[in-house]
Design a protein around this motif. Sequence first.
Motif, PDB file in Angstrom:
ATOM      1  N   ARG A  66       0.839  -1.211   0.000  1.00 31.15           N
ATOM      2  CA  ARG A  66       0.000   0.000   0.000  1.00 31.15           C
ATOM      3  C   ARG A  66       0.870   1.255   0.000  1.00 31.15           C
ATOM      4  NH1 ARG A  66      -4.932   0.091   4.085  1.00 31.15           N
ATOM      5  NH2 ARG A  66      -5.496  -1.579   2.618  1.00 31.15           N
ATOM      6  N   GLY A  67       1.928   1.213   0.818  1.00 35.82           N
ATOM      7  CA  GLY A  67       2.816   2.369   0.877  1.00 35.82           C
ATOM      8  C   GLY A  67       3.512   2.621  -0.445  1.00 35.82           C
ATOM      9  N   SER A  69       2.410   1.806  -3.373  1.00 37.12           N
ATOM     10  CA  SER A  69       1.400   2.278  -4.321  1.00 37.12           C
ATOM     11  C   SER A  69       1.073   3.751  -4.104  1.00 37.12           C
ATOM     12  CB  SER A  69       0.119   1.450  -4.192  1.00 37.12           C
ATOM     13  OG  SER A  69       0.339   0.123  -4.598  1.00 37.12           O
ATOM     14  N   ARG A  70       1.146   4.189  -2.855  1.00 43.69           N
ATOM     15  CA  ARG A  70       0.828   5.584  -2.547  1.00 43.69           C
ATOM     16  C   ARG A  70       1.916   6.546  -2.988  1.00 43.69           C
ATOM     17  NH1 ARG A  70      -1.755   4.880   3.563  1.00 43.69           N
ATOM     18  NH2 ARG A  70      -3.875   4.310   2.867  1.00 43.69           N
ATOM     19  N   THR A  72       4.180   8.406  -5.487  1.00 37.93           N
ATOM     20  CA  THR A  72       4.069   8.695  -6.911  1.00 37.93           C
ATOM     21  C   THR A  72       5.271   8.104  -7.639  1.00 37.93           C
ATOM     22  OG1 THR A  72       5.313  10.775  -6.772  1.00 37.93           O
ATOM     23  CG2 THR A  72       2.922  10.884  -6.366  1.00 37.93           C
ATOM     24  N   ARG A 101       0.960  -3.340  -6.889  1.00 42.52           N
ATOM     25  CA  ARG A 101      -0.441  -3.582  -7.268  1.00 42.52           C
ATOM     26  C   ARG A 101      -0.731  -5.078  -7.385  1.00 42.52           C
ATOM     27  NH1 ARG A 101       0.443   1.272 -10.009  1.00 42.52           N
ATOM     28  NH2 ARG A 101       1.294   0.281 -11.861  1.00 42.52           N
TER      29      ARG A 101
END
Length: 210
Positions: A66-67, A69-70, A72, A101
């Motif tokens: 998740r990190g 993916s967050r 940019t 992902r």
Amino acid sequence: MDTVVKKLLHESGETFAEQAGIPLKDQPAALFKLLVLANLLSARISSDIAVAAARELFEAGGGTPRGMSRLTWQERVDALGRGHYVRYDESTASRLGDTARIVQDKYKGDLRRLAIDAGRDPRKAAELLREFPGIGPTGVDIFCREAQSIWPWLRPYVDGQVKKGAERLGLPTDARELASTVPDKDLARLTAALVRVARDKKLADSLKAA
């Protein structure tokens, strides 16, 4: 043989995960970090630079799917740049986003599910790992060498680089025979050390002279 192995572990027995500040446990975050590290180490770049880049990515918040993916794409590029991982920074930044992902979508953020899907079979695990962008045979070897410290079903994981290092030191190249020279808990350390020997003839010569 015992003297060489003891000296080898003492001088070069830090796993690449340990070097990158990853306390390897059978937990989602640690396994994801190892996958990121394996991706970075797969490139034709020094292991020290790959480790430094991994540390920068984790410091930036990319230590979980998740990190990552967050972050940019530019933030990933910048982190890689701070680790001097500049030759492959743009393509790697894209691959790591894709990897995060896939881990989220296919494994619900938890790579322990990969072990289950593989039926704890090393060959099947290798097939699943190669589904991640940037992970080829080299990346599979890196991941599995290190993961054998927490996934006993991978043991003994001894690839070509490890065998090359063992041969340089006059150690057994048969996987089970080589593994028998250390306790199970030290096998990942031994294989990491032998990879360093395979890449550094001076290190091999110094150990043989001991």
